[in-house]
Design a protein around this motif. Structure first.
Motif, mmCIF file in Angstrom:
data_model
loop_
_atom_site.group_PDB
_atom_site.id
_atom_site.type_symbol
_atom_site.label_atom_id
_atom_site.label_comp_id
_atom_site.label_asym_id
_atom_site.label_seq_id
_atom_site.Cartn_x
_atom_site.Cartn_y
_atom_site.Cartn_z
ATOM 1 N N LEU A 11 0.848 -1.188 0.000
ATOM 2 C CA LEU A 11 0.000 0.000 0.000
ATOM 3 C C LEU A 11 0.888 1.245 0.000
ATOM 4 O O LEU A 11 1.769 1.375 0.871
ATOM 5 N N VAL A 12 0.660 2.122 -0.961
ATOM 6 C CA VAL A 12 1.420 3.372 -1.038
ATOM 7 C C VAL A 12 0.470 4.521 -1.309
ATOM 8 O O VAL A 12 -0.674 4.309 -1.731
ATOM 9 N N GLN A 13 0.983 5.733 -1.104
ATOM 10 C CA GLN A 13 0.199 6.926 -1.402
ATOM 11 C C GLN A 13 0.421 7.355 -2.850
ATOM 12 O O GLN A 13 1.449 7.011 -3.451
ATOM 13 N N PRO A 14 -0.517 8.085 -3.422
ATOM 14 C CA PRO A 14 -0.322 8.587 -4.793
ATOM 15 C C PRO A 14 0.985 9.362 -4.909
ATOM 16 O O PRO A 14 1.344 10.133 -4.016
ATOM 17 N N GLY A 15 1.679 9.129 -6.017
ATOM 18 C CA GLY A 15 2.949 9.787 -6.263
ATOM 19 C C GLY A 15 4.161 9.017 -5.788
ATOM 20 O O GLY A 15 5.290 9.342 -6.174
ATOM 21 N N GLN A 16 3.940 8.012 -4.961
ATOM 22 C CA GLN A 16 5.062 7.218 -4.460
ATOM 23 C C GLN A 16 5.438 6.105 -5.437
ATOM 24 O O GLN A 16 4.834 5.964 -6.507
ATOM 25 N N LYS A 84 -0.613 6.086 -9.249
ATOM 26 C CA LYS A 84 -1.924 6.717 -9.199
ATOM 27 C C LYS A 84 -2.928 5.727 -8.597
ATOM 28 O O LYS A 84 -2.715 4.515 -8.672
ATOM 29 N N PRO A 85 -4.027 6.229 -8.068
ATOM 30 C CA PRO A 85 -5.047 5.303 -7.545
ATOM 31 C C PRO A 85 -5.519 4.295 -8.590
ATOM 32 O O PRO A 85 -5.816 3.140 -8.241
ATOM 33 N N GLU A 86 -5.545 4.684 -9.851
ATOM 34 C CA GLU A 86 -5.986 3.761 -10.893
ATOM 35 C C GLU A 86 -4.979 2.657 -11.194
ATOM 36 O O GLU A 86 -5.270 1.752 -11.986
ATOM 37 N N ASP A 87 -3.802 2.724 -10.591
ATOM 38 C CA ASP A 87 -2.838 1.627 -10.702
ATOM 39 C C ASP A 87 -3.130 0.511 -9.700
ATOM 40 O O ASP A 87 -2.482 -0.541 -9.740
ATOM 41 N N THR A 88 -4.089 0.735 -8.832
ATOM 42 C CA THR A 88 -4.462 -0.288 -7.855
ATOM 43 C C THR A 88 -4.974 -1.535 -8.565
ATOM 44 O O THR A 88 -5.889 -1.455 -9.387
ATOM 45 N N GLN A 110 -0.628 -7.878 -4.573
ATOM 46 C CA GLN A 110 -1.546 -6.751 -4.522
ATOM 47 C C GLN A 110 -0.786 -5.433 -4.429
ATOM 48 O O GLN A 110 0.121 -5.275 -3.618
ATOM 49 N N VAL A 111 -1.191 -4.491 -5.287
ATOM 50 C CA VAL A 111 -0.691 -3.123 -5.206
ATOM 51 C C VAL A 111 -1.891 -2.207 -4.975
ATOM 52 O O VAL A 111 -2.872 -2.264 -5.734
ATOM 53 N N ALA A 112 -1.838 -1.405 -3.932
ATOM 54 C CA ALA A 112 -2.919 -0.477 -3.612
ATOM 55 C C ALA A 112 -2.342 0.923 -3.495
ATOM 56 O O ALA A 112 -1.349 1.141 -2.787
ATOM 57 N N VAL A 113 -2.956 1.862 -4.206
ATOM 58 C CA VAL A 113 -2.503 3.248 -4.190
ATOM 59 C C VAL A 113 -3.651 4.099 -3.656
ATOM 60 O O VAL A 113 -4.686 4.230 -4.305
ATOM 61 N N SER A 114 -3.463 4.639 -2.464
ATOM 62 C CA SER A 114 -4.549 5.371 -1.818
ATOM 63 C C SER A 114 -3.979 6.362 -0.816
ATOM 64 O O SER A 114 -2.963 6.099 -0.175
ATOM 65 N N SER A 115 -4.658 7.491 -0.704
ATOM 66 C CA SER A 115 -4.255 8.474 0.301
ATOM 67 C C SER A 115 -5.016 8.256 1.608
ATOM 68 O O SER A 115 -4.796 8.954 2.586
#
Length: 115
Positions: A11-16, A84-88, A110-115
């Motif tokens: 799990l990462v934040q957008p831009g990471q 980006k969140p759409e890369d989740t 699993q890759v999750a991109v969320s703030s």
């Protein structure tokens, strides 16, 4: 027995950034790559790399993702930047047998991109 083992999701934040790794065993592989599948969507081929190093990317990740491989170690990597969140999605390692038309897939990470 052919095995593709992925690692590096999270799990990462957008831009990471994140780096995925896949170790293959049991065959010599020609093309290796990564695909992804988001909930309710079809699987998308994200990036591929041939044994000599020719790369192809989906338009959605060009300029942000970089695929590489280590032929001696039978490993393929996906460096993902500016996420980006759409890369989740669940990301799957892919490999094509160098001596037959067989194709193989890993179990996914699993890759999750969320703030």
């Amino acid at each position: 027995q052919v095995r593709l083992a992925e690692s590096g999701g999270g799990l990462v934040q957008p831009g990471q950034s994140l780096r995925l790794s896949c170790e293959g065993s049991g065959r010599i592989f020609s093309t290796m790559g990564w695909s992804r599948q988001a909930p309710g969507q079809q699987r998308e081929l994200v990036a591929t790399i041939t044994r000599p190093g020719v790369r192809n990317y989906a338009d959605s990740v060009k300029g942000r993702f970089t695929i590489s491989r280590d032929n001696y170690a039978n490993r393929v990597y996906l460096q993902m930047s500016s996420l980006k969140p759409e890369d989740t999605a669940v990301y799957f390692c892919y490999a094509r047998d160098a001596l037959s038309p067989d194709e193989y897939w890993g179990q996914g990470t699993q890759v999750a991109v969320s703030s």
